[in-house]
Design an enzyme around this catalytic site. Structure first.
Site, PDB file in Angstrom:
ATOM      1  N   ARG A  36       0.823  -1.213   0.000  1.00  0.00           N
ATOM      2  CA  ARG A  36       0.000   0.000   0.000  1.00  0.00           C
ATOM      3  C   ARG A  36       0.850   1.253   0.000  1.00  0.00           C
ATOM      4  O   ARG A  36       0.483   2.269  -0.631  1.00  0.00           O
ATOM      5  CB  ARG A  36      -0.928   0.000   1.219  1.00  0.00           C
ATOM      6  CG  ARG A  36      -1.734   1.289   1.331  1.00  0.00           C
ATOM      7  CD  ARG A  36      -2.843   1.241   2.351  1.00  0.00           C
ATOM      8  NE  ARG A  36      -2.403   1.380   3.715  1.00  0.00           N
ATOM      9  CZ  ARG A  36      -3.169   1.902   4.697  1.00  0.00           C
ATOM     10  NH1 ARG A  36      -4.396   2.327   4.422  1.00  0.00           N
ATOM     11  NH2 ARG A  36      -2.721   1.962   5.926  1.00  0.00           N
ATOM     12  N   SER A  97      -7.420   5.967   1.359  1.00  0.00           N
ATOM     13  CA  SER A  97      -6.974   4.591   1.278  1.00  0.00           C
ATOM     14  C   SER A  97      -7.551   3.869   2.484  1.00  0.00           C
ATOM     15  O   SER A  97      -7.228   4.200   3.628  1.00  0.00           O
ATOM     16  CB  SER A  97      -5.436   4.518   1.303  1.00  0.00           C
ATOM     17  OG  SER A  97      -4.999   3.178   1.292  1.00  0.00           O
ATOM     18  N   SER A  98      -8.412   2.910   2.231  1.00  0.00           N
ATOM     19  CA  SER A  98      -9.092   2.214   3.325  1.00  0.00           C
ATOM     20  C   SER A  98      -8.102   1.408   4.153  1.00  0.00           C
ATOM     21  O   SER A  98      -6.976   1.127   3.738  1.00  0.00           O
ATOM     22  CB  SER A  98     -10.167   1.278   2.770  1.00  0.00           C
ATOM     23  OG  SER A  98     -11.124   1.985   2.034  1.00  0.00           O
ATOM     24  N   MET A  99      -8.539   1.019   5.346  1.00  0.00           N
ATOM     25  CA  MET A  99      -7.745   0.116   6.164  1.00  0.00           C
ATOM     26  C   MET A  99      -7.434  -1.135   5.352  1.00  0.00           C
ATOM     27  O   MET A  99      -8.312  -1.666   4.666  1.00  0.00           O
ATOM     28  CB  MET A  99      -8.523  -0.281   7.424  1.00  0.00           C
ATOM     29  CG  MET A  99      -8.847   0.858   8.342  1.00  0.00           C
ATOM     30  SD  MET A  99     -10.033   0.381   9.634  1.00  0.00           S
ATOM     31  CE  MET A  99      -9.084  -0.876  10.524  1.00  0.00           C
TER      32      MET A  99
END
Length: 384
Positions: A36, A97-99
């Site tokens: 990520r 940006s999601s978990m």
């Protein structure tokens, strides 16, 4: 943070996600190949659980903190209010940006096959796009991003990893008919109504995974729909509670309190009492009652105000006119005072929905489902 330390943190996160079954074995290669952190911009606003808010972190000024947040299981805002570089109480996240746990559990629930063709609504940083393309091949993934600069940045990073996915700079509301039909559709943004175009562009038996909710509360619930054999509808159950940046077309324009009271003064409001308690109404962000009330009282926003002197006010605003209501709970006990004004009797609608929810056994989200047809969408309750 050194490269070895970063790898150790990312590996520790992978082990934790794998133990919780958010990360499954079929997604491990992609998780290792496309981290990520490589998709995040230099300025990020990660959520800090200790502070209970998002903090601004620069890769240049705070490289250690930036790396720590980038490799942790926290949501990270990457844009406020369409390109604003500021976070204030009035700004709203418009890209994030999601978990990792949420991203990976959604990919798990999407249940792709080796040759599945996927439409992704909301490219964002491009990390979930990269995970899909690494697993399925870049030709089997089409991603849509309404914000052109964000789409352009995602294309650059995806190419850097040898994954030149087609990223369409357009509102995902209409889907992307040119690439249809799709075996899977996944939205990485919250919606308030599932576009029928997503059903039309899916193969019979295809899956559509969407964070869905109502304007009554900010929460979303992932719902997994299966497209019917005739391709004319899709239906499925809610899977779990989440909270996503909203699809641009579905963002809430927050009602102006002063405008509502100017249209219908406090003095003209009808006064009554209610036996509903604050606990039954639910004044937190994630409450089981919110789904029932939100679906049965459309176009309504509720807003708990700070408690003062043992009194907890909860306001309700109509999104279709200037109707409003307020309930004053006193220490959570006894009868609460209600005032409501305008064409809609909002509290009467809310109270009726709460009584329905109570009589149904106070069901949680897992007992609800959603069906989408050409006529619109319907939320249903599965009776035990």
């Amino acid at each position: 943070m050194s490269a070895s330390a970063t790898d150790a943190v990312w590996s520790a996160l992978a082990r934790a996600l794998f133990a919780r079954q958010d990360l499954t074995s079929d997604w491990v290669p992609g998780f290792a190949a496309v981290p990520r952190s490589a998709f995040l911009p230099d300025i990020i606003w990660p959520y800090d659980p200790g502070r209970g808010d998002h903090v601004r972190v620069s890769r240049f000024n705070e490289p250690g903190a930036w790396s720590t947040y980038a490799h942790c299981d926290v949501p990270i805002v990457t844009q406020w209010d369409e390109n604003s570089d500021a976070h204030t109480p009035l700004t709203e996240p418009t890209s994030s940006s999601s978990m990792p746990s949420i991203t990976l559990s959604m990919l798990r629930d999407l249940d792709v096959g080796t040759s599945s063709r996927v439409l992704e609504i909301g490219t964002g940083t491009g990390w979930s796009t990269a995970l899909l393309a690494h697993r399925l091949g870049r030709r089997n993934v089409i991603s849509m991003e309404v914000d052109a600069p964000i789409a352009a940045r995602a294309r650059v990073v995806l190419r850097r990893f040898g994954l030149p996915v087609t990223v369409v700079s357009a509102d995902g509301l209409l889907g992307h008919a040119a690439g249809a039909p799709y075996d899977r559709t996944i939205a990485t943004c919250g919606v308030r109504a599932i576009p029928y175009a997503w059903v039309e562009q899916s193969r019979p038996g295809g899956l559509i995974l969407v964070p869905w909710g109502t304007h009554y509360a900010p929460l979303d619930m992932n719902v997994l729909l299966t497209v019917a054999d005739d391709g004319r509808s899709a239906s499925g159950r809610f899977l779990g509670l989440v909270e996503f940046t909203k699809l641009r077309a579905h963002r809430l324009t927050w009602p102006n309190h002063a405008d509502h009271l100017a249209a219908h003064s406090f003095g003209s409001a009808a006064k009554s009492l209610t036996s509903v308690t604050a606990a039954e109404l639910g004044t937190g962000r994630f409450e089981p009652s919110h789904l029932a009330v939100g679906t049965r009282v459309p176009d309504c926003v509720h807003a708990p105000a700070p408690a003062r002197g043992g009194v907890q006010p909860v306001w309700f605003y109509s999104l279709t006119d200037k109707s409003w209501a307020v309930v004053l709970f006193r220490n959570g006990t006894g009868l609460a005072t209600v005032r409501q004004a305008g064409p809609r009797h909002l509290w009467d609608e809310v109270e009726e929905a709460l009584h329905w929810w109570r009589d149904a056994g106070r069901p949680g989200f897992e007992r609800f489902g959603l069906t989408v047809t050409t006529e619109g969408q319907t939320v249903w309750l599965d009776h035990p």
